[in-house]
Design an enzyme around this catalytic site. Structure first.
Site, PDB file in Angstrom:
ATOM      1  N   ASP A 221     -15.722 -64.488 -45.145  1.00  0.00           N
ATOM      2  CA  ASP A 221     -16.861 -65.334 -44.767  1.00  0.00           C
ATOM      3  C   ASP A 221     -18.134 -64.691 -45.328  1.00  0.00           C
ATOM      4  O   ASP A 221     -18.077 -64.031 -46.358  1.00  0.00           O
ATOM      5  CB  ASP A 221     -16.917 -65.501 -43.244  1.00  0.00           C
ATOM      6  CG  ASP A 221     -17.494 -66.845 -42.820  1.00  0.00           C
ATOM      7  OD1 ASP A 221     -18.694 -67.069 -43.092  1.00  0.00           O
ATOM      8  OD2 ASP A 221     -16.776 -67.670 -42.240  1.00  0.00           O
ATOM      9  N   HIS A 244     -18.540 -65.383 -48.700  1.00  0.00           N
ATOM     10  CA  HIS A 244     -19.393 -66.573 -48.801  1.00  0.00           C
ATOM     11  C   HIS A 244     -20.835 -66.229 -49.155  1.00  0.00           C
ATOM     12  O   HIS A 244     -21.715 -67.072 -49.029  1.00  0.00           O
ATOM     13  CB  HIS A 244     -19.353 -67.365 -47.492  1.00  0.00           C
ATOM     14  CG  HIS A 244     -18.007 -67.942 -47.177  1.00  0.00           C
ATOM     15  ND1 HIS A 244     -17.781 -68.708 -46.051  1.00  0.00           N
ATOM     16  CD2 HIS A 244     -16.836 -67.890 -47.847  1.00  0.00           C
ATOM     17  CE1 HIS A 244     -16.506 -69.080 -46.041  1.00  0.00           C
ATOM     18  NE2 HIS A 244     -15.909 -68.595 -47.119  1.00  0.00           N
TER      19      HIS A 244
END
Length: 397
Positions: A221, A244
């Site tokens: 993430d 991310h």
């Protein structure tokens, strides 16, 4: 803004390091193995660690808690509370702290290892292994699984330095900073597989004066996520990927939400990430804001969305009345950002229709797609561009 933030950061770092080193020569040491902790990775050492913590906390002299080489099991969530500590707390870790293979033992708790209400905390070295892979697989299978715990949390604390600590395989976030002031991460290593769900590297919320320096983060993430109520944040010399990217947001879920301001991200490398530098807000009414942000000296290597503002975030198209973000974004600068995009659109500003982005400034941006020119896309984004601009700016004045 950048000069003020730099002065603040230098003063913060100097003052904390001075406090950490001022009397190290006379510091006593508590070796947890001598207190009975077994370094076999099978025997729960929670009670021994808390006994060492409480002893150091009650001492009028500076005491260092020492965790030597070996594997130390913390079976269930543990809280180190500094409310009654008489002096700053010091912890030197040379071993590895491990969770149980049964993810349920910590998976239903908010935080596995929690530090709270401490004024003066210095943690150096060591590895924390939450053994999160089994829980990731459970979630992927669609079975009934616990949400998972953050590996390490810092709550309501001031003057904290965390250096050369490694966190691997968290169930959820690796580290969270919540309602803290003056915290420095230095030389941190964070690692989880790119497929691991919600394993943010460091999440910061309702905090001020947080710095992340010379660190390497690989997750499933966000490498770093910035939540509401965060200000005076400095991120420098960080390697991110997979993951991310570095994200401000998601912001704007609540109507009465404090904003994010005075953030500097510089000298960061992104490799094979979903995003580079991102600002993300819910498409909901909100009085939140983002302002005074600098992204500088950034290198992108095969990044899907190198530069992105997304104010239309609304997964599953639910809970977004009006589908318009109320978060106001202003004075965001992008300087010396170079490298390659994994998609044709390297620069994307999708701002709020009701509250357009203002004061966006691009300077010396050079991003390509498959060794060719990339594209830019703008909606309701006002600002200026100067220097090298590849792709050409789509901002309007």
């Amino acid at each position: 803004m950048a000069r003020t933030a730099m002065v603040y950061y230098l003063l913060l770092t100097f003052s904390i390091m001075f406090l950490m080193n001022s009397s190290s020569a006379s510091r006593l040491s508590i070796n947890v193995k001598r207190l009975g902790a077994k370094a076999d990775g099978k025997t729960d050492v929670s009670k021994v660690l808390l006994r060492a913590w409480n002893s150091a906390c009650a001492s009028r002299k500076e005491v260092r808690i020492y965790v030597p080489q070996g594997r130390y099991l913390i079976r269930s969530p543990i809280v180190f509370n500094g409310r009654r500590c008489k002096r700053s707390m010091f912890m030197r870790i040379e071993g590895t702290i491990v969770a149980s293979r049964d993810y349920n033992l910590i998976g239903s708790g908010e935080t596995w290892i929690k530090f709270e209400r401490i004024n003066g905390l210095f943690i150096s070295g060591g590895t924390v292994d939450a053994k999160g892979a089994a829980l990731w697989d459970c979630k992927k299978s669609g079975k009934n699984c616990p949400i998972g715990a953050t590996s390490i949390g810092f709550y309501s604390s001031t003057n904290v330095v965390v250096s050369r600590l490694t966190s691997i395989n968290s169930q959820m976030f690796h580290m969270i900073v919540y309602k803290c002031k003056n915290l420095v991460f230095r030389g941190i290593k964070i690692s989880a597989l790119g497929r691991s769900p919600n394993t943010d590297g460091i999440h910061i919320q309702y905090s001020s004066g947080v710095s992340i320096l010379r660190s390497r983060i690989s997750t499933g993430d966000d490498c770093v996520s910035i939540g509401p109520g965060t200000n005076n944040t400095w991120i420098e010399n960080v390697s991110c990927g997979p993951g991310h990217g570095i994200s401000i947001g998601s912001l704007g879920w609540d109507l009465q939400e404090p904003g994010v301001q005075n953030l500097t991200v510089k000298s960061v490398t992104f490799r094979n990430t979903d995003n580079g530098v991102r600002i993300k807000t819910w498409a909901r009414p909100s009085k939140g804001f983002v302002r005074n942000v600098l992204f500088q000296h950034i290198f992108m290597n095969n990044v899907a969305n190198p530069i992105i503002i997304d104010q239309n975030y609304c997964p599953d198209v639910k809970n977004c009345p009006g589908k318009v973000s109320g978060v106001q974004i202003s004075n965001v600068r992008y300087e010396d950002i170079r490298g390659s995009s994994a998609t044709p659109v390297a620069v994307q500003f999708e701002c709020s229709k009701k509250y357009p982005c203002t004061g966006i400034r691009l300077k010396d941006v050079a991003l390509t797609y498959k060794n060719r020119a990339a594209n830019a896309s703008c909606a309701y984004a006002r600002g200026t561009a100067s220097g090298v601009m590849k792709p050409p700016s789509c901002l309007y004045r």
